[in-house]
Write an enzyme that holds these catalytic residues in place. Structure first.
Site, PDB file in Angstrom:
ATOM      1  N   LYS A 120      -5.540 -11.602  -6.308  1.00 51.10           N
ATOM      2  CA  LYS A 120      -6.477 -11.569  -5.174  1.00 51.10           C
ATOM      3  C   LYS A 120      -7.618 -10.607  -5.452  1.00 51.10           C
ATOM      4  O   LYS A 120      -7.386  -9.458  -5.813  1.00 51.10           O
ATOM      5  CB  LYS A 120      -5.738 -11.129  -3.907  1.00 51.10           C
ATOM      6  CG  LYS A 120      -6.562 -11.306  -2.641  1.00 51.10           C
ATOM      7  CD  LYS A 120      -5.902 -10.666  -1.423  1.00 51.10           C
ATOM      8  CE  LYS A 120      -6.516  -9.307  -1.164  1.00 51.10           C
ATOM      9  NZ  LYS A 120      -5.976  -8.639   0.030  1.00 51.10           N
TER      10      LYS A 120
ATOM     11  N   LYS B 258       0.835  -1.208   0.000  1.00 44.61           N
ATOM     12  CA  LYS B 258       0.000   0.000   0.000  1.00 44.61           C
ATOM     13  C   LYS B 258       0.867   1.254   0.000  1.00 44.61           C
ATOM     14  O   LYS B 258       0.583   2.220  -0.707  1.00 44.61           O
ATOM     15  CB  LYS B 258      -0.954  -0.003   1.194  1.00 44.61           C
ATOM     16  CG  LYS B 258      -2.071  -1.031   1.049  1.00 44.61           C
ATOM     17  CD  LYS B 258      -3.055  -0.972   2.198  1.00 44.61           C
ATOM     18  CE  LYS B 258      -4.082  -2.093   2.107  1.00 44.61           C
ATOM     19  NZ  LYS B 258      -4.818  -2.275   3.366  1.00 44.61           N
TER      20      LYS B 258
ATOM     21  N   LYS C 263     -11.470  -5.387  -2.434  1.00 46.28           N
ATOM     22  CA  LYS C 263     -12.375  -4.236  -2.424  1.00 46.28           C
ATOM     23  C   LYS C 263     -11.650  -2.990  -2.909  1.00 46.28           C
ATOM     24  O   LYS C 263     -12.181  -2.197  -3.647  1.00 46.28           O
ATOM     25  CB  LYS C 263     -12.854  -3.956  -0.981  1.00 46.28           C
ATOM     26  CG  LYS C 263     -13.740  -5.015  -0.386  1.00 46.28           C
ATOM     27  CD  LYS C 263     -14.419  -4.525   0.898  1.00 46.28           C
ATOM     28  CE  LYS C 263     -13.524  -4.518   2.121  1.00 46.28           C
ATOM     29  NZ  LYS C 263     -13.388  -5.773   2.835  1.00 46.28           N
TER      30      LYS C 263
HETATM   31  P1  TYM Z   1     -10.616  -7.106   4.796  1.00 49.36           P
HETATM   32  O1  TYM Z   1     -11.744  -6.195   5.085  1.00 49.36           O
HETATM   33  O2  TYM Z   1      -9.674  -6.737   3.707  1.00 49.36           O
HETATM   34  O3  TYM Z   1     -11.170  -8.517   4.435  1.00 49.36           O
HETATM   35  C1  TYM Z   1     -12.090  -9.203   5.286  1.00 49.36           C
HETATM   36  C2  TYM Z   1     -11.772 -10.690   5.281  1.00 49.36           C
HETATM   37  O4  TYM Z   1     -11.868 -11.220   3.942  1.00 49.36           O
HETATM   38  C3  TYM Z   1     -10.680 -11.913   3.621  1.00 49.36           C
HETATM   39  N1  TYM Z   1     -10.417 -11.750   2.175  1.00 49.36           N
HETATM   40  C4  TYM Z   1     -10.217 -12.754   1.312  1.00 49.36           C
HETATM   41  N2  TYM Z   1     -10.192 -14.095   1.480  1.00 49.36           N
HETATM   42  C5  TYM Z   1      -9.970 -14.852   0.389  1.00 49.36           C
HETATM   43  N3  TYM Z   1      -9.787 -14.343  -0.868  1.00 49.36           N
HETATM   44  C6  TYM Z   1      -9.812 -13.006  -1.087  1.00 49.36           C
HETATM   45  N4  TYM Z   1      -9.652 -12.504  -2.316  1.00 49.36           N
HETATM   46  C7  TYM Z   1     -10.024 -12.141   0.036  1.00 49.36           C
HETATM   47  N5  TYM Z   1     -10.112 -10.794   0.191  1.00 49.36           N
HETATM   48  C8  TYM Z   1     -10.348 -10.575   1.500  1.00 49.36           C
HETATM   49  C9  TYM Z   1      -9.596 -11.250   4.460  1.00 49.36           C
HETATM   50  O5  TYM Z   1      -8.479 -12.095   4.650  1.00 49.36           O
HETATM   51  C10 TYM Z   1     -10.332 -10.973   5.744  1.00 49.36           C
HETATM   52  O6  TYM Z   1     -10.334 -12.104   6.599  1.00 49.36           O
HETATM   53  N6  TYM Z   1      -7.184  -6.252   8.328  1.00 49.36           N
HETATM   54  C11 TYM Z   1      -8.434  -6.905   8.060  1.00 49.36           C
HETATM   55  C12 TYM Z   1      -9.539  -6.458   8.971  1.00 49.36           C
HETATM   56  C13 TYM Z   1      -9.259  -6.593  10.442  1.00 49.36           C
HETATM   57  C14 TYM Z   1      -9.189  -7.793  11.174  1.00 49.36           C
HETATM   58  C15 TYM Z   1      -8.972  -7.403  12.528  1.00 49.36           C
HETATM   59  C16 TYM Z   1      -9.267  -9.136  10.834  1.00 49.36           C
HETATM   60  C17 TYM Z   1      -9.106  -5.562  11.315  1.00 49.36           C
HETATM   61  N7  TYM Z   1      -8.933  -6.066  12.573  1.00 49.36           N
HETATM   62  C18 TYM Z   1      -8.830  -8.347  13.523  1.00 49.36           C
HETATM   63  C19 TYM Z   1      -9.120 -10.066  11.836  1.00 49.36           C
HETATM   64  C20 TYM Z   1      -8.915  -9.672  13.172  1.00 49.36           C
HETATM   65  C21 TYM Z   1      -8.859  -6.588   6.625  1.00 49.36           C
HETATM   66  O7  TYM Z   1      -8.444  -5.636   6.056  1.00 49.36           O
HETATM   67  O8  TYM Z   1      -9.792  -7.421   6.122  1.00 49.36           O
END
Ligand code: TYM
Length: 336
Positions: A195, A115, A198
């Site tokens: 991947k 990023k 969003k």
């Molecule tokens: P975020 O919002 O990007 O994504 C939410 C969840 O979806 C999973 N994910 C995917 N899994 C498989 N294939 C994909 N293409 C894909 N894109 C997204 C992510 O791995 C995630 O589990 N940092 C985290 C949010 C967060 C969090 C936390 C997670 C903040 N605090 C504490 C766990 C525990 C995030 O940006 O997820």
């Protein structure tokens, strides 16, 4: 005792990568662990990414993300489901963990490097992002974190942070582990990105709540096995994103037929894509119907989140008391 925590960012419409990689797991673990399964829309993380954050849309996207999770089957009466910014303890713990986290460990995070590499000016919050994530998890003393593969490095760092805190101030936090959905570690983007994401925008994603016609408009031109130039060339469904999607959506018989048809050049890529659509329809139609129902009664969604925040605070407050005491802060009204 098991306690589950996970978070999802409200930086765009939820997509099938979120669904297969994480959201489905939230529901399953929620059925298993009830109120020891804690899920959070992590809106405090959103402003760290200038490309995906706009104050004018944050509240709506947060609401939409809550609605989508409920439509998938997350029950706010069964699990604890809330909005991060409504439980102040997340920011407080984040600061207390920040003070002891080595800069080098944060600079090594691959998501940070990805990023930051695209930005001219790097907000400090982007660097601190994984500390806030560690605070989310440790605030509830959670030990089980369902996520996609892209978050594994952050969970490893959370373990380090917990270990360091325990060592400095006495045993307080468990060292949490990531639980991955093996079938969907990393769902690829429909535009060919490794991947689905969003933040890469709508050309990469298949939205969970996207109309089927619009999904077809993205699937139809999607890249397939590049070795399959002509209809008569055999292909390899294991290196094709449409093959990956069939594995997520299609029944065993369809999967067998397209796999065989692709390897023998028995079917063309367009046929293969057409055969993907019934599986998508079967999986997403009931979710979209429940989302439409919830949209008619937004007060249900909001009440669920308010109830969740109340119960989250009840767990977080005593943990913060414990942390403040261990770190030696003067307590209001108490002699040192
Ligand atoms: P975020 O919002 O990007 O994504 C939410 C969840 O979806 C999973 N994910 C995917 N899994 C498989 N294939 C994909 N293409 C894909 N894109 C997204 C992510 O791995 C995630 O589990 N940092 C985290 C949010 C967060 C969090 C936390 C997670 C903040 N605090 C504490 C766990 C525990 C995030 O940006 O997820």
């Amino acid at each position: 005792m098991t306690r589950v925590f996970s978070g999802i960012q409200p930086t765009g419409e939820p997509h099938i990568g979120n669904y297969f990689g994480a959201m489905r797991n939230y529901v399953r673990l929620g059925q298993q662990y009830g109120s020891d399964a804690i899920y959070c829309i992590v809106d405090l993380h959103a402003p760290t990414n200038p490309a995906a954050y706009d104050p004018a849309t944050l509240a709506r996207l947060t609401f939409e993300m809550a609605l989508a999770n409920m439509a998938v089957g997350l029950d706010p009466e069964q699990v604890i489901f809330f909005v991060q910014s409504q439980v102040r303890e997340h920011t407080e713990l984040s600061w207390l963990l920040t003070v002891n986290t080595p800069l080098g460990e944060l600079e090594r995070m691959t998501q940070f490097k990805d990023k930051a590499g695209k930005l001219e000016s790097i907000p400090a919050g982007l660097l601190m992002y994984p500390v806030l994530m560690a605070a989310d998890i440790l605030l509830y003393k959670a030990d089980t974190v369902p996520v996609g593969e892209d978050q594994v490095q952050h969970i490893e760092l959370t373990r380090e942070i917990a270990r360091r805190f325990n060592h400095a101030y006495g045993p307080t936090f468990p060292e949490p582990r990531a639980v991955l959905e093996q079938a969907a570690l990393r769902v690829p983007g429909v535009d060919g990105h490794a991947k689905m994401s969003k933040s890469k925008g709508e050309s990469s994603t298949i939205g969970l709540l996207e109309p089927l016609g619009s999904i077809w408009n993205k699937v139809r031109p999607a890249p397939t096995d590049p070795a399959r130039v002509r209809r008569s060339d055999p292909g390899n469904p294991d290196i094709c994103l449409i093959g990956d999607y069939h594995k997520l959506f299609s029944d065993a018989q369809t999967l067998l037929e397209i796999t065989d048809g692709c390897r023998t050049a028995g079917i063309g890529c367009i046929d293969c894509k057409k055969r993907l659509m019934p599986g998508i329809e079967r999986e997403l139609t009931p979710i979209q119907a429940r989302a439409a129902e919830l949209r008619e009664r937004p007060e249900t969604v909001l009440a669920g989140l308010a109830y969740g925040a109340e119960r989250a605070r009840a767990i977080a407050a005593p943990v913060m008391d414990e942390v403040r005491t261990r770190m030696g802060f003067l307590r209001a009204g108490a002699r040192p």
